[in-house]
Design an enzyme around this catalytic site. Sequence first.
Site, PDB file in Angstrom:
ATOM      1  CG  ASP A 214      -1.869   1.205   0.738  1.00  7.41           C
ATOM      2  OD1 ASP A 214      -2.332   1.587   0.614  1.00  7.41           O
ATOM      3  OD2 ASP A 214      -2.079   1.161   2.215  1.00  7.41           O
TER       4      ASP A 214
ATOM      5  CD  GLU B 125      -0.314  -5.381   8.300  1.00 10.35           C
ATOM      6  OE1 GLU B 125      -0.965  -5.409   6.855  1.00 10.35           O
ATOM      7  OE2 GLU B 125      -0.698  -5.002   8.435  1.00 10.35           O
TER       8      GLU B 125
ATOM      9  CE1 TYR C 169      -4.337   0.803  10.129  1.00 11.66           C
ATOM     10  CE2 TYR C 169      -3.157  -1.144   9.739  1.00 11.66           C
ATOM     11  CZ  TYR C 169      -3.222   0.296   9.741  1.00 11.66           C
ATOM     12  OH  TYR C 169      -2.390   0.409   9.266  1.00 11.66           O
TER      13      TYR C 169
ATOM     14  CD  GLU D 103       1.487  -1.082   9.622  1.00 15.63           C
ATOM     15  OE1 GLU D 103       0.367  -0.796   9.303  1.00 15.63           O
ATOM     16  OE2 GLU D 103       2.374  -1.085   9.030  1.00 15.63           O
TER      17      GLU D 103
END
Length: 580
Positions: free
Chosen positions: A168, A396, A453, A488
């Site tokens: 990303d 990740e 997240y 994150e």
Amino acid sequence: MLYPQNNKSRITIDMSGIWDFRLGEGPWQRIAVPASYNDQSPDPLFRSHAGTVCYRTQLNIPALFHGMRYVLRFDAVAHDATVLLDGEEIGRHRGGFLPFEIDLTDRAEPGSAHELTVMADNRINHSTLPIGTEGDTAFFGSDNPGITSVEAGKKRQREKGINLPAFDFFNYTGIQRPVRLCAMPRCCIQDITVVPSLDGHIQYTVETLGEGTVEVTILDMEGREVGRAQGAQGTVEIENPVLWESWPGTPYLYTARVRFEGDQYDQTFGIRQVEVKGTQLLLNGKPIYLHGPCRHEDSPFHGRGLDQVLNMTDMNLYHWLNANCFRTSHYPNAEEIYQLCDREGILIVDETPAVGMWADEHYGWDLWDYHAKVLTEMIHRDRNHPSVIIWSLGNEPSTDTYPDKAYDYWYPLYELAHREDPQNRPVTLVGCQNIYERDRIIPAMDIVFINRYYGWYNLSGDLETAAYALKMELDWWADKGKPMVLSEYGADTVAGLHGAVPEMFTEEFQAEFYRTIHACLDERDFVVGEMPWVYADFSTCQGPMRVGGNRKGLFTRDRRPKLAAHALRARWAEIKAKKS
Ligand code: GCB
């Protein structure tokens, strides 16, 4: 590989400037070096082109280099580079984030002029780091599989050679860091490793080219001699050593002045120790709490190109935020930022470009050897920096679908990192939101780094439930007996979008999101760090989930603080006073 230096024995010529440039077989144009080329023209091909681009400039070898050794040093060319002198290939390098050198001594006479050509290939696939989505035409969002017309469209995109990142951030490429012509004596210093310990014993090793005597003098920050030794390796003892502390402590730096025959090199270092003990991360024997946003190398115009004005501004904004660290998400950064962090006392989690490995098949791809090489090169490049406190093997990957395969891939890299680092820093692998109960490799690291997240990609907008779910997961990790960093967590936020009700994408939501998550972290002693995603908005490839890039920045792309930046600044002022 040593960073270029100018001193009484070494001359370094910076080749920054305007070079000739062409995309594939296109017309010759001009381009600024160093910088990503992608944003230097309104021509859409500059952002979409997949393949080779060509850079060209004149290389002059000064007559005064007579009798010296001279090399071309490329700090980074993304991703693969082929270098030609007067049309003849003189070197190749794979990977876009680490330096390489080409020795010109016997190839180009002092006093001569040459055409230097650099071909840079930006294609990414299953055997590059970072990873590209070979043949896939969508990275984010649904791509409507099975619909005849959409499938026909995707086929057409593949025929056109679409090459998307499996990560990303925008695939910025080109000559993104400086190119320098470096001259030194023929008998010269090749590499220096310094391993300081808190009691003032400084072990060192010097690699040289040629025979001769190595002399090492240690200078303090005022330039006073505080120790001395002879020989290519040995130990120097410093009395009453001053330790390197992270900000707001004093990041005290010493210099090892190495002399070898006619050559001299000044290697800075700091005396500090990083270790994991129980559920704590210790810096110089004292528990430290990491608090600072992850950072991309990304800015308008320059793309991923080195920009020292930006680097300095970012360091000062980290101080403004009361932050003490960042992760070089998701690749080794330019050497200049590590030098700044050494001086500013900002801690670094140094990461390889192993990002995009979320496809389960990747453990079947032949990537390991290359990955090991990149990890080794990164550690060799950065091992003397006191600011670097943790190595990150990657970001990740898939670790829960085939936990054994993942373990077998990553654990040898973990061992390699420990073997290659003479300072034996803690090692981590940054874990993705996943079925954590199945994961074997993330809990096996020295320090657990997890990206989560809750409240954004899942349980979206419902912060009360996000907190409930995060706490449940934290309870699970609490039993593992390891220190943990939330590496994150964040929310896309459009600067200037407000709401009395804090709904997703508003500045109020982002501030509320952080408040909620932090309340969960504050209850747990084994949590030794919070590293929000992300420091500043950044460019990504186009997609239905990205409005002009990723907007999870605490700052806009041009470094204006959003509401959450002010809130974190206040929180981190308190943390700075209490925990660090
Ligand atoms: C992640 C990735 C990061 C992305 C971020 C996001 O988990 O590690 O590269 O940019 O999420 O914003 O989706």
